[in-house]
Scaffold this active site. Structure first.
Site, PDB file in Angstrom:
ATOM      1  N   ASP A  11       0.855  -1.185   0.000  1.00 28.40           N
ATOM      2  CA  ASP A  11       0.000   0.000   0.000  1.00 28.40           C
ATOM      3  C   ASP A  11       0.891   1.234   0.000  1.00 28.40           C
ATOM      4  O   ASP A  11       1.807   1.346   0.822  1.00 28.40           O
ATOM      5  CB  ASP A  11      -0.899   0.028   1.236  1.00 28.40           C
ATOM      6  CG  ASP A  11      -1.994  -1.018   1.180  1.00 28.40           C
ATOM      7  OD1 ASP A  11      -2.276  -1.515   0.074  1.00 28.40           O
ATOM      8  OD2 ASP A  11      -2.563  -1.345   2.233  1.00 28.40           O
ATOM      9  N   ASP A 130     -13.948  -5.341  -3.876  1.00 25.63           N
ATOM     10  CA  ASP A 130     -13.953  -5.359  -2.412  1.00 25.63           C
ATOM     11  C   ASP A 130     -15.358  -5.730  -1.963  1.00 25.63           C
ATOM     12  O   ASP A 130     -16.316  -5.011  -2.266  1.00 25.63           O
ATOM     13  CB  ASP A 130     -13.570  -3.991  -1.850  1.00 25.63           C
ATOM     14  CG  ASP A 130     -12.145  -3.591  -2.218  1.00 25.63           C
ATOM     15  OD1 ASP A 130     -11.337  -4.491  -2.506  1.00 25.63           O
ATOM     16  OD2 ASP A 130     -11.845  -2.381  -2.212  1.00 25.63           O
TER      17      ASP A 130
END
Length: 267
Positions: A11, A130
């Site tokens: 990330d 997601d």
């Protein structure tokens, strides 16, 4: 037989790795390019950068990171986060990304997937899904798409959406369980299996890895073609080489040639 891929994920926010990594000899643990070099030397099959920077102004920083990583590393690079247009896809591919992951923009406009796949080829386009389980206990399993880091419900069924974007031209689906992400309790195997059974394109399992057996289960039980993980690699619980050996011992086809540094970070 296609080999199962292991994909570490970093990330990135404002040009820096979030959640850090602990590698011996790493000059700058917050530099995504330095972290990428370690994973390349370790024999990772691919690397995924997810840019969680909120502002559009920081896109130039991401493009620079992608360019420097592509110059320094041999492994394929998938980049996602903030991709909203065909022009965004083009810029990342020109910078050196091999694949571009589209998330929220694909939910808002599934035809963006079709336009990008037509222009650059399906092999370049990944749709990141997601999902959270929304079915009550005892009812048939159902999952809903959430956007903006799992905060915003959409009312869209995850399996139906997976079918749609695969038909639109997505070459691969990155499926993350928001229920499992960060729990280290294993993938949501039912979610992974439901989507892998619903589409003909490869599925990447994501969210919840706590150990090497979870990687095996993602493929053997979840039907995934690739497994994505972060913390177990970043913080030295296991090396990529150890993960590959464990999965191969479980009977999965792995790419064991090439670089395979077994070095891992101190806990």
């Amino acid at each position: 037989m296609l080999k199962t891929r292991i994909i570490p994920c970093l990330d990135v926010k404002d040009g820096r790795v979030v959640k850090g990594v602990r590698f011996e000899g790493l000059r700058d643990a917050g530099d995504p390019v330095e972290a990428a070099k370690v994973y390349d030397a370790a024999g990772a099959d691919e690397l995924c950068f997810l840019d969680i920077t909120a502002s559009r102004e920081a896109r130039g920083t991401l493009l620079d990171i992608v360019s420097r990583t592509a110059e320094a590393c041999f492994m394929p690079l998938t980049v996602g986060g903030g991709v909203r247009t065909v022009e965004d896809v083009r810029a990342l591919l020109l910078a050196g990304a091999d694949k571009v992951a589209i998330n929220t923009a694909a939910v808002k406009d599934p035809d963006l997937v079709a336009r990008a796949a037509e222009k650059f080829g399906a092999q370049c386009i990944v749709v990141a899904i997601d999902a959270k389980r929304v079915s009550p206990p005892g009812a048939p399993a159902a999952w809903e798409i959430f956007t903006h880091g799992g905060r915003d419900p959409t009312g869209i069924d995850a399996v139906a959406f997976a079918r749609l974007v695969a038909e639109k031209g997505a070459g691969e689906l990155l499926v993350t369980s928001m229920d499992k992400d960060g729990t280290r309790s294993g993938y949501d195997l039912a979610l992974t299996r439901a989507i892998s059974d619903a589409v003909t394109v490869p599925v990447i399992a994501s969210g919840g890895v706590g150990g090497l057996d979870d990687l095996v289960a993602g493929v053997a039980e979840g039907g995934a073609s690739a497994v994505l993980a972060a913390s177990i690699f970043h913080f030295g619980q296991a090396s990529v080489a150890e993960a590959k050996a464990h999965m191969a011992a479980a009977g999965l086809a792995m790419r064991l040639d090439g670089p395979a540094s077994s070095a891992r970070a101190p806990l």
